[in-house]
Design a protein around this motif. Structure first.
Motif, PDB file in Angstrom:
ATOM      1  N   GLY A  20       5.566   8.209  -4.076  1.00 37.52           N
ATOM      2  CA  GLY A  20       6.170   9.121  -3.114  1.00 37.52           C
ATOM      3  C   GLY A  20       7.679   9.008  -3.217  1.00 37.52           C
ATOM      4  N   GLN A  21       8.358   9.454  -2.192  1.00 32.39           N
ATOM      5  CA  GLN A  21       9.821   9.394  -2.190  1.00 32.39           C
ATOM      6  C   GLN A  21      10.259   8.025  -1.681  1.00 32.39           C
ATOM      7  OE1 GLN A  21      11.612  12.720  -0.297  1.00 32.39           O
ATOM      8  NE2 GLN A  21      13.685  11.948  -0.494  1.00 32.39           N
ATOM      9  N   GLY A  22      10.613   7.156  -2.617  1.00 30.09           N
ATOM     10  CA  GLY A  22      11.077   5.821  -2.235  1.00 30.09           C
ATOM     11  C   GLY A  22       9.986   4.805  -2.080  1.00 30.09           C
ATOM     12  N   TRP A  23       8.741   5.138  -2.406  1.00 31.01           N
ATOM     13  CA  TRP A  23       7.637   4.180  -2.251  1.00 31.01           C
ATOM     14  C   TRP A  23       6.568   4.418  -3.314  1.00 31.01           C
ATOM     15  CZ3 TRP A  23       2.994   6.621  -1.444  1.00 31.01           C
ATOM     16  CH2 TRP A  23       3.046   7.907  -0.899  1.00 31.01           C
ATOM     17  N   ALA A  24       5.760   3.389  -3.527  1.00 30.67           N
ATOM     18  CA  ALA A  24       4.613   3.460  -4.429  1.00 30.67           C
ATOM     19  C   ALA A  24       3.415   2.854  -3.711  1.00 30.67           C
ATOM     20  CB  ALA A  24       4.896   2.702  -5.722  1.00 30.67           C
ATOM     21  N   ALA A  25       2.221   3.276  -4.071  1.00 28.66           N
ATOM     22  CA  ALA A  25       1.003   2.756  -3.429  1.00 28.66           C
ATOM     23  C   ALA A  25      -0.030   2.471  -4.503  1.00 28.66           C
ATOM     24  CB  ALA A  25       0.458   3.763  -2.421  1.00 28.66           C
ATOM     25  N   ALA A  26      -0.823   1.416  -4.271  1.00 27.91           N
ATOM     26  CA  ALA A  26      -1.913   1.058  -5.188  1.00 27.91           C
ATOM     27  C   ALA A  26      -3.142   0.706  -4.360  1.00 27.91           C
ATOM     28  CB  ALA A  26      -1.500  -0.115  -6.071  1.00 27.91           C
ATOM     29  N   ALA A  27      -4.273   1.345  -4.671  1.00 32.15           N
ATOM     30  CA  ALA A  27      -5.536   1.020  -4.008  1.00 32.15           C
ATOM     31  C   ALA A  27      -6.347   0.148  -4.961  1.00 32.15           C
ATOM     32  CB  ALA A  27      -6.301   2.290  -3.677  1.00 32.15           C
ATOM     33  N   THR A  28      -6.944  -0.911  -4.432  1.00 35.67           N
ATOM     34  CA  THR A  28      -7.594  -1.891  -5.291  1.00 35.67           C
ATOM     35  C   THR A  28      -9.091  -1.990  -5.008  1.00 35.67           C
ATOM     36  OG1 THR A  28      -7.308  -3.764  -3.789  1.00 35.67           O
ATOM     37  CG2 THR A  28      -5.446  -3.209  -5.230  1.00 35.67           C
ATOM     38  N   SER A  29      -9.759  -2.731  -5.891  1.00 36.68           N
ATOM     39  CA  SER A  29     -11.211  -2.910  -5.760  1.00 36.68           C
ATOM     40  C   SER A  29     -11.566  -3.769  -4.552  1.00 36.68           C
ATOM     41  CB  SER A  29     -11.764  -3.553  -7.031  1.00 36.68           C
ATOM     42  OG  SER A  29     -11.079  -4.773  -7.294  1.00 36.68           O
ATOM     43  N   ALA A  30     -10.595  -4.457  -3.964  1.00 35.93           N
ATOM     44  CA  ALA A  30     -10.838  -5.259  -2.759  1.00 35.93           C
ATOM     45  C   ALA A  30     -10.750  -4.407  -1.499  1.00 35.93           C
ATOM     46  CB  ALA A  30      -9.830  -6.402  -2.690  1.00 35.93           C
ATOM     47  N   LEU A  46      -8.322  -2.592  -0.508  1.00 41.89           N
ATOM     48  CA  LEU A  46      -7.001  -2.731   0.096  1.00 41.89           C
ATOM     49  C   LEU A  46      -6.083  -1.651  -0.443  1.00 41.89           C
ATOM     50  CD1 LEU A  46      -6.371  -6.581  -0.103  1.00 41.89           C
ATOM     51  CD2 LEU A  46      -6.951  -5.251   1.924  1.00 41.89           C
ATOM     52  N   LEU A  47      -5.164  -1.207   0.406  1.00 41.25           N
ATOM     53  CA  LEU A  47      -4.100  -0.331  -0.062  1.00 41.25           C
ATOM     54  C   LEU A  47      -2.785  -1.077   0.089  1.00 41.25           C
ATOM     55  CD1 LEU A  47      -3.796   3.280  -0.281  1.00 41.25           C
ATOM     56  CD2 LEU A  47      -1.824   2.180   0.729  1.00 41.25           C
ATOM     57  N   ARG A  48      -2.115  -1.239  -1.036  1.00 40.03           N
ATOM     58  CA  ARG A  48      -0.865  -2.001  -1.051  1.00 40.03           C
ATOM     59  C   ARG A  48       0.304  -1.042  -1.234  1.00 40.03           C
ATOM     60  NH1 ARG A  48      -1.729  -7.415  -1.912  1.00 40.03           N
ATOM     61  NH2 ARG A  48      -3.886  -8.013  -2.377  1.00 40.03           N
ATOM     62  N   LEU A  49       1.296  -1.166  -0.349  1.00 38.04           N
ATOM     63  CA  LEU A  49       2.488  -0.313  -0.425  1.00 38.04           C
ATOM     64  C   LEU A  49       3.665  -1.122  -0.958  1.00 38.04           C
ATOM     65  CD1 LEU A  49       2.170   1.559   2.976  1.00 38.04           C
ATOM     66  CD2 LEU A  49       1.947   2.558   0.710  1.00 38.04           C
ATOM     67  N   PHE A  50       4.456  -0.471  -1.795  1.00 32.70           N
ATOM     68  CA  PHE A  50       5.647  -1.085  -2.364  1.00 32.70           C
ATOM     69  C   PHE A  50       6.802  -0.107  -2.223  1.00 32.70           C
ATOM     70  CE2 PHE A  50       1.935  -2.605  -4.566  1.00 32.70           C
ATOM     71  CZ  PHE A  50       2.135  -3.971  -4.735  1.00 32.70           C
ATOM     72  N   SER A  51       8.016  -0.654  -2.131  1.00 35.88           N
ATOM     73  CA  SER A  51       9.173   0.225  -2.260  1.00 35.88           C
ATOM     74  C   SER A  51       9.329   0.539  -3.741  1.00 35.88           C
ATOM     75  CB  SER A  51      10.431  -0.445  -1.717  1.00 35.88           C
ATOM     76  OG  SER A  51      10.853  -1.457  -2.621  1.00 35.88           O
ATOM     77  N   VAL A  52      10.070   1.606  -4.045  1.00 41.49           N
ATOM     78  CA  VAL A  52      10.220   1.994  -5.447  1.00 41.49           C
ATOM     79  C   VAL A  52      11.048   0.963  -6.216  1.00 41.49           C
ATOM     80  CG1 VAL A  52      12.323   3.373  -5.249  1.00 41.49           C
ATOM     81  CG2 VAL A  52      10.567   4.041  -6.893  1.00 41.49           C
ATOM     82  N   GLU A  76       3.888  -2.640   3.614  1.00 40.84           N
ATOM     83  CA  GLU A  76       2.661  -2.792   4.386  1.00 40.84           C
ATOM     84  C   GLU A  76       1.428  -2.875   3.489  1.00 40.84           C
ATOM     85  OE1 GLU A  76       5.565  -0.605   7.032  1.00 40.84           O
ATOM     86  OE2 GLU A  76       4.934  -0.485   4.948  1.00 40.84           O
ATOM     87  N   ILE A  77       0.372  -3.440   4.052  1.00 41.09           N
ATOM     88  CA  ILE A  77      -0.914  -3.519   3.368  1.00 41.09           C
ATOM     89  C   ILE A  77      -1.999  -3.255   4.417  1.00 41.09           C
ATOM     90  CG2 ILE A  77      -0.943  -6.030   3.689  1.00 41.09           C
ATOM     91  CD1 ILE A  77      -2.525  -6.262   1.114  1.00 41.09           C
ATOM     92  N   PHE A  78      -2.979  -2.464   4.063  1.00 39.56           N
ATOM     93  CA  PHE A  78      -4.069  -2.213   5.023  1.00 39.56           C
ATOM     94  C   PHE A  78      -5.383  -1.988   4.282  1.00 39.56           C
ATOM     95  CE2 PHE A  78      -2.090   1.908   4.242  1.00 39.56           C
ATOM     96  CZ  PHE A  78      -3.171   2.744   4.018  1.00 39.56           C
ATOM     97  N   SER A  79      -6.463  -2.123   5.015  1.00 37.62           N
ATOM     98  CA  SER A  79      -7.805  -1.997   4.422  1.00 37.62           C
ATOM     99  C   SER A  79      -8.264  -0.554   4.444  1.00 37.62           C
ATOM    100  CB  SER A  79      -8.812  -2.847   5.207  1.00 37.62           C
ATOM    101  OG  SER A  79      -8.556  -4.218   4.993  1.00 37.62           O
ATOM    102  N   LEU A  80      -9.007  -0.189   3.409  1.00 39.89           N
ATOM    103  CA  LEU A  80      -9.618   1.138   3.328  1.00 39.89           C
ATOM    104  C   LEU A  80     -11.062   1.055   3.805  1.00 39.89           C
ATOM    105  CD1 LEU A  80      -8.292   2.241  -0.172  1.00 39.89           C
ATOM    106  CD2 LEU A  80      -7.529   3.077   2.040  1.00 39.89           C
ATOM    107  N   PRO A  81     -11.572   2.118   4.415  1.00 42.69           N
ATOM    108  CA  PRO A  81     -12.955   2.078   4.919  1.00 42.69           C
ATOM    109  C   PRO A  81     -14.001   2.065   3.812  1.00 42.69           C
ATOM    110  CG  PRO A  81     -11.668   3.823   5.983  1.00 42.69           C
ATOM    111  CD  PRO A  81     -10.872   3.333   4.815  1.00 42.69           C
ATOM    112  N   GLY A  82     -13.621   2.433   2.592  1.00 41.29           N
ATOM    113  CA  GLY A  82     -14.586   2.469   1.501  1.00 41.29           C
ATOM    114  C   GLY A  82     -13.869   2.466   0.174  1.00 41.29           C
ATOM    115  N   PRO A  83     -14.640   2.405  -0.934  1.00 43.36           N
ATOM    116  CA  PRO A  83     -14.019   2.401  -2.269  1.00 43.36           C
ATOM    117  C   PRO A  83     -13.188   3.660  -2.489  1.00 43.36           C
ATOM    118  CG  PRO A  83     -16.369   1.896  -2.394  1.00 43.36           C
ATOM    119  CD  PRO A  83     -16.112   2.341  -1.004  1.00 43.36           C
ATOM    120  N   VAL A  84     -11.996   3.492  -3.053  1.00 46.51           N
ATOM    121  CA  VAL A  84     -11.103   4.626  -3.243  1.00 46.51           C
ATOM    122  C   VAL A  84     -11.638   5.538  -4.343  1.00 46.51           C
ATOM    123  CG1 VAL A  84      -9.607   3.561  -4.990  1.00 46.51           C
ATOM    124  CG2 VAL A  84      -8.653   5.246  -3.418  1.00 46.51           C
TER     125      VAL A  84
END
Length: 1132
Positions: free
Chosen positions: A540-550, A552-558, A564-572
């Motif tokens: 996105g603008q100024g950020w990156a995101a990665a969804a993992t097999s655990a 989890l959604l992990r947010l990073f700055s660019v 932030e990090i948060f859980s997903l309700p199901g496999p992405v």
């Protein structure tokens, strides 16, 4: 006695060659790359009959006097046999068909093609077709189950699948083969085969062995192999009795096994070591015809020294043994055991559980270990022991005795699925990156979006990644090595984001190339924790995101800061980013009967983080899956499913999903698809790549992008009414993003909004005219509710001229209601603005919603007076939301043009003889009283600037000859003035000086409202800011010589005025008040205004009385006619 190998002979030109016997075995039929089918009486036939079927023939099949061929013109053709007369085309593909086979009774054929499709066609009625979709690469080979229940297929995507023919669902899939992009790159053509008659076993050539799978359970029963095999096996075929299995390899070896004993019966080597690509067993005797990849034909005789017949004594004893075996072991386990089997997982349909471990892994597909050993390890020395086991009898031949087969079938049928026959779960869709092509391809797109293209090359020469930007001013093209084997990529204006899966030695990595960084370190890599793989990424603008097999959604700055990090309700499933928005699609459950069960999160990632969609279901077409997820160029979430339906988030209807295009309607063939790469709302364009016979494009040659138009699926779009309805709602929906941009403080083109409103109002007026002609007056009123006030005025005029007086009366009542709503909205906004009193907020609101506010003097006066009252300013962005309060939700877009006029708060009439009923007095004590006069004064607002100039302003221009100021973006701000002047004129119609001629209706498209700054400024005392601006104007102009517009000067002046200390601002305010108090002319002007305000109240009462007349009198009396004529502007 070993088999006799006859010398090979030339059959066809060099290339793939296929072979089969006719039903009686009296002749051999071959086809080859020369496009001929040849019929040989025997191998020594020097003059075979030849039938030309096309340029190239890839496969042939013969049954019941019908010769079917797969030809290079992408068709499956039928010829009569042996005459060779063309008998039509059974079906077509978009690329070459690679294999064609008959079913056991010759009523159907199955064909597999390079466009990933498998078709089953009725030979007598070719309209009866079934299509099997699921392979992700060209289909290599097919085999019909002798009982016509299943169909097996092998593909270049590495999978071997078994399909249920009845409902075209995949029963099981095994990843057995090497993935390749096309048939010519495949090591093996994997000609698989079912055991004849009973169909108990499916033989699949895999590498140097033949895997045999048990019907229904889909267990890997055992493998057949031999030390004689040194290269990959290419093709297998069964003896007609089902007792023997022959296989041919790519280096010319032919091996025959006895399936019961696993003994190797024959070993034959091709003279020249060419690949065996065709094998056919004679229907009655021990002969095998074979062809090689060079076009030669060969024959083995006396194979196994038998024709496969078995003595009857053996059959009778075997029947008894079969019966005992079938009621033994876990095949006859009780019902509770069966329940346990099915509660773990449905082996056939749920996830295609694959037993791809070694042969000694004796687990059922359901996950439950067998209670009893049915077979031992595949070992040459274990044959005798295996024969003692119960499972061995299942491999023996039963066809010679119908009773034996019926006994075998009876318990099997009763034990297949006795407890559950409801909907079957759908295999979950795997994660994917939008705009990417399948992972198994050697040359593939990792992403293709509106920024650029990332290609991946992974072949013997190179493993690299190429990045290309559509706009090279963003960044030059880049070549990266791919040593870490990156599989996922995304691209934005700021960075390139790559991710790879974990290996035994390395963790899953996220790699960012931040090319827009201003420092020299432009790369960063983050390792994921152990056993956690990245499955989807986005930027996105100024950020990156990665969804993992655990999950989890992990947010990073660019720049690489973990956020932030948060859980997903199901496999992405997939993700997309745009600006501050993050769009996540995940599995929220298991779908049934071919449907996917997906959910969606939509998050706002700005300073005020919020979740817009909270795991809401994602609506897909029945039996489809997701193929593209992303945003339009304007920032509206969209997605595309496998049926070609494009859906867009409708923010104007509570964040629902609306289908806006069906790409399948634009496809010429059934196997054609459009591969979406981008969506634009203004102009309305769906950018995609046409793929002929495929779901995705090749990397070379470079695909051409096509542009498709949008169409909402409204009813009866062939009619004029349906067409206009579709156009109107499409316009409304595709301009919702403007409200979103305004609400979130983004800039956008004001004339885009005005143009959209003009287009929508024109469509509404056309629909109203059409409804009038059809005498649908109630429908006319419904349409008028969607109109702006100006369009309602034209509708009233149209109705009265069409002699529909009742309709005109109804519309006039609607106009009064709209005026009241507008005035009420204005009161709320005035109160909010007085409370806030913020320079920058006004500036933000003006430039994000209505850029013309700052170019109009009377609006400037109001802002300055409010600034004097409050004396301070806060930096907020909330004012941009104000126009939405108190509006009809169904006319949100339509009324937008009216709102900014109200928002200005102080709209004045230019005529010196009138007073502004909406004027905010200097002490702001009586705002409600002055506004009330506008509640009934709004009926005949002037049309939107796209339709009509303000009559009041035109009068002012004619009378005063004042200079004209063009606003930054033309937009009328004097609707209230027009309405007031109309009602004052009505209440004193005897006063001829008030009358003006009706405007020429042809001036509907006039776009530049005129202003009278001299009069508007004289009507108010000067504020402190005005006096300060007059003294400092020269300084501002000298500092900014490029300022030619008054609005720019005012904007700069406000910024400077705000920097002054509060004491200085108060001093200027006091100076202004003092100056105006001593100004006799101004005092006189105030007195004049006060006197006229009383007169205005008197006129207002008369106007209200007139408005009540229609409710008390008959529609056709004199006063009503006068009223209607006034509404129709009959004032000449």
């Amino acid at each position: 006695m070993p088999a006799t190998q006859k010398p090979m002979r030339y059959g066809h030109t060099e290339g793939h060659t296929d072979v089969c016997f006719d039903d009686s075995g009296s002749c051999i039929v071959t086809c080859g790359s020369d496009g001929d089918v040849r019929i040989w009486e025997d191998l020594d036939d020097d003059d075979p009959k030849s039938i030309n079927v096309g340029e190239k023939a890839y496969s042939c099949a013969l049954k019941s006097g019908k010769l079917v061929t797969a030809v290079s013109n992408n068709t499956i053709q039928v010829h009569t046999f042996p005459e060779g007369v063309p008998d039509g085309i059974l079906t077509r593909f978009t690329t070459n068909a690679n294999h064609v086979v008959f079913n056991s009774d010759g009523t159907k054929i199955a064909a597999g093609s390079g466009d990933f499709l498998v078709k089953v066609v009725d030979v007598m009625d070719c309209s009866q077709q079934k299509t099997f979709r699921g392979h992700e690469a060209p289909v290599l080979s097919l085999s019909f189950d002798p009982k016509d229940v299943f169909l097996a297929s092998a593909s270049c995507d590495g999978s071997v699948r078994v399909w249920q023919i009845s409902d075209q669902t995949c029963a099981i899939s095994w990843p057995l083969l090497q993935k390749v992009s096309d048939v010519i790159n495949a090591k093996s053509i994997c000609r698989l085969a079912w055991q004849p008659k009973s169909g108990k076993l499916l033989a699949v050539p895999v590498e140097k062995s033949v895997k045999l799978y048990r019907r229904e359970t889909w267990n890997n029963q055992f493998d057949l192999s031999d030390n004689f095999i040194s290269q990959t096996l290419n093709v297998v075929t069964w003896s007609p009795c089902g007792q023997y299995l022959a296989a041919g390899s790519i280096n010319g070896s032919i091996i025959v096994w006895n399936v019961e004993t696993k003994d190797c019966m024959e070993r034959v080597k091709h003279d020249k070591g060419y690949a065996i690509c065709g094998l056919a067993w004679h229907p009655t005797c021990g002969q095998i015809a074979y062809t090689d990849a060079e076009g030669n034909l060969g024959l083995l005789e006396n194979v196994c020294n038998s024709n496969g017949k078995i003595p009857s004594s053996k059959v009778s004893s075997r029947v008894e043994k079969d019966y005992n075996d079938l009621f033994d072991g876990d095949d006859t386990s009780n019902a509770s055991d069966f329940l346990n089997d099915n509660t773990v997982e449905t082996p056939t349909f749920s996830k295609g559980i694959i037993n791809d471990d070694e042969d000694d892994d004796i687990m059922l597909a359901s996950g439950r270990p067998r209670q009893r050993s049915h077979f031992l390890e595949d070992d040459e020395n274990s044959v005798d022991i295996t024969m003692l086991k119960t499972g061995s009898s299942l491999l023996k031949e039963k066809e010679e005795d119908d009773q034996a087969e019926s006994i075998y079938n009876l318990p099997l049928v009763t034990s297949q699925r006795p407890l559950y026959d409801g909907p079957m779960p759908t295999p979950r869709q795997k994660p994917f990156q939008s705009g990417s092509t399948p992972l198994h391809l050697t040359h593939r797109f990792m992403v293709w979006n509106s920024i650029g293209i990332i290609r991946c090359y992974n072949d013997e020469q190179d493993n690299a990644i190429d990045v290309e930007f559509h706009d090279t001013s963003i960044h030059h093209a880049t070549h990266l090595s791919n040593t870490l084997n990156y599989t996922i990529a995304d691209l934005s204006h700021e960075a390139i984001l790559l991710a790879c899966e974990s290996t035994d030695e390395l963790a899953s990595k996220l790699h960012c190339l931040h090319f827009s960084s201003w420092d020299s370190s432009k790369e960063w890599i983050v390792d994921m924790p152990q056993n956690e793989d990245i499955e989807a990424i986005c930027l996105g603008q100024g950020w990156a995101a990665a969804a993992t097999s655990a999950l989890l959604l992990r947010l990073f700055s660019v720049g690489g800061v973990q956020k932030e990090i948060f859980s997903l309700p199901g496999p992405v499933v997939s993700m997309a980013g745009h600006g501050e928005q993050l769009f996540i699609v995940f599995h929220r459950g298991t779908g049934f009967d071919g449907d996917q069960c997906l959910g969606v999160h939509l998050l706002q990632m700005g300073k005020k983080k919020q979740q817009i969609l909270h795991g809401a279901p994602l609506p897909l077409t029945r039996k489809s899956y997701l193929v593209w997820v992303g945003f339009s160029a304007e920032g509206t979430p969209c997605f595309v499913d496998s049926e070609g339906i494009v859906r867009m988030l409708n923010r104007g209807l509570g964040n629902t999903w609306t289908p806006v295009c069906n790409t399948r309607e634009h496809c010429k063939g059934k196997s054609d698809h459009y591969w979406v790469v981008g969506i634009h709302e203004n102009p309305q364009q769906l950018r995609c790549i046409p793929c002929k016979g495929s779901r995705f494009p090749p990397t070379l040659p470079r695909p051409a992008v096509a542009v498709l138009s949008f169409q909402l699926p409204y009813c009866q779009v062939a009619t004029e009414k349906g067409q206009m309805e579709e156009q109107f709602w499409r316009s409304v929906m595709f301009h919702n993003h403007l409200d979103y941009l305004a609400k979130n403080g983004y800039e956008y083109e004001e004339n885009t909004k005005n143009q959209a409103i003009k287009e929508q109002q024109e469509l509404l007026l056309k629909m109203l005219a059409l409804s009038c002609k059809l005498e649908r007056e109630f429908r006319c009123v419904e349409l008028a509710e969607l109109m702006t006030q100006n369009a309602v005025n034209l509708a009233i005029k149209y109705a009265s001229r069409s002699r529909r007086l009742i309709l005109a009366q109804r519309l006039s009542e609607l106009a009064v209601e709209k005026a009241a709503e507008l005035a009420a909205t204005q009161v709320e906004e005035e109160e909010e603005e007085e409370e806030e009193g913020d320079f920058r907020k006004q500036l933000s609101a003006g430039y994000s919603n209505t850029p013309t506010e700052w170019s109009q003097p009377r609006l400037r006066n109001q802002v300055e007076e409010e600034a004097e009252d409050t004396g301070e300013a806060d930096d907020t962005e909330e004012t941009s939301e104000v126009p939405k309060h108190g509006q009809n939700p169904f006319s949100k877009s339509a009324n937008f043009s009216d709102v900014p006029a109200v928002k200005s708060g102080a709209v004045t009439s230019s005529n010196a003889g009138r007073v502004n009923p909406f004027k905010v007095s200097a002490n702001s004590k009586e705002p409600a009283i002055s506004v009330n006069s506008g509640r009934s004064a709004n009926i005949l607002d002037n049309m939107n600037k796209s339709y009509k100039k303000s009559t009041a302003l035109n009068r002012a221009t004619n009378d005063e000859k004042s200079p004209v100021i063009k606003p930054l973006v033309p937009k009328p701000k004097s609707k209230q003035a027009s309405a007031v002047s109309y009602f004052q004129k009505r209440t004193s119609q005897a006063d001829k000086t008030e009358e003006v001629k009706e405007e020429n209706p042809k001036n509907l498209s006039s776009e530049t409202p005129t202003m009278c700054p001299q009069n508007t400024e004289n009507q108010r005392p000067k504020s402190g800011f005005q006096m300060w601006l007059e003294e400092n104007r020269s300084n501002i102009l000298s500092d900014n010589p490029d300022f030619s517009d008054e609005a720019d000067i005012i904007k700069e002046g406000m910024l400077r005025f705000r920097v002054l200390s509060s004491e200085e601002r108060k001093a200027w305010t006091a100076k202004a008040k003092g100056g105006t108090a001593s100004d006799g002319a101004e005092a006189k002007k105030r007195k004049h205004v006060a006197d006229e305000s009383e007169e205005t109240e008197h006129q207002e009462e008369k106007a209200k009385d007139n408005l009540n007349l229609p409710k008390k009198q008959k529609p056709l009396d004199l006063s009503t006619n006068q009223k209607l004529s006034a509404f129709a502007f009959k004032q000449e």
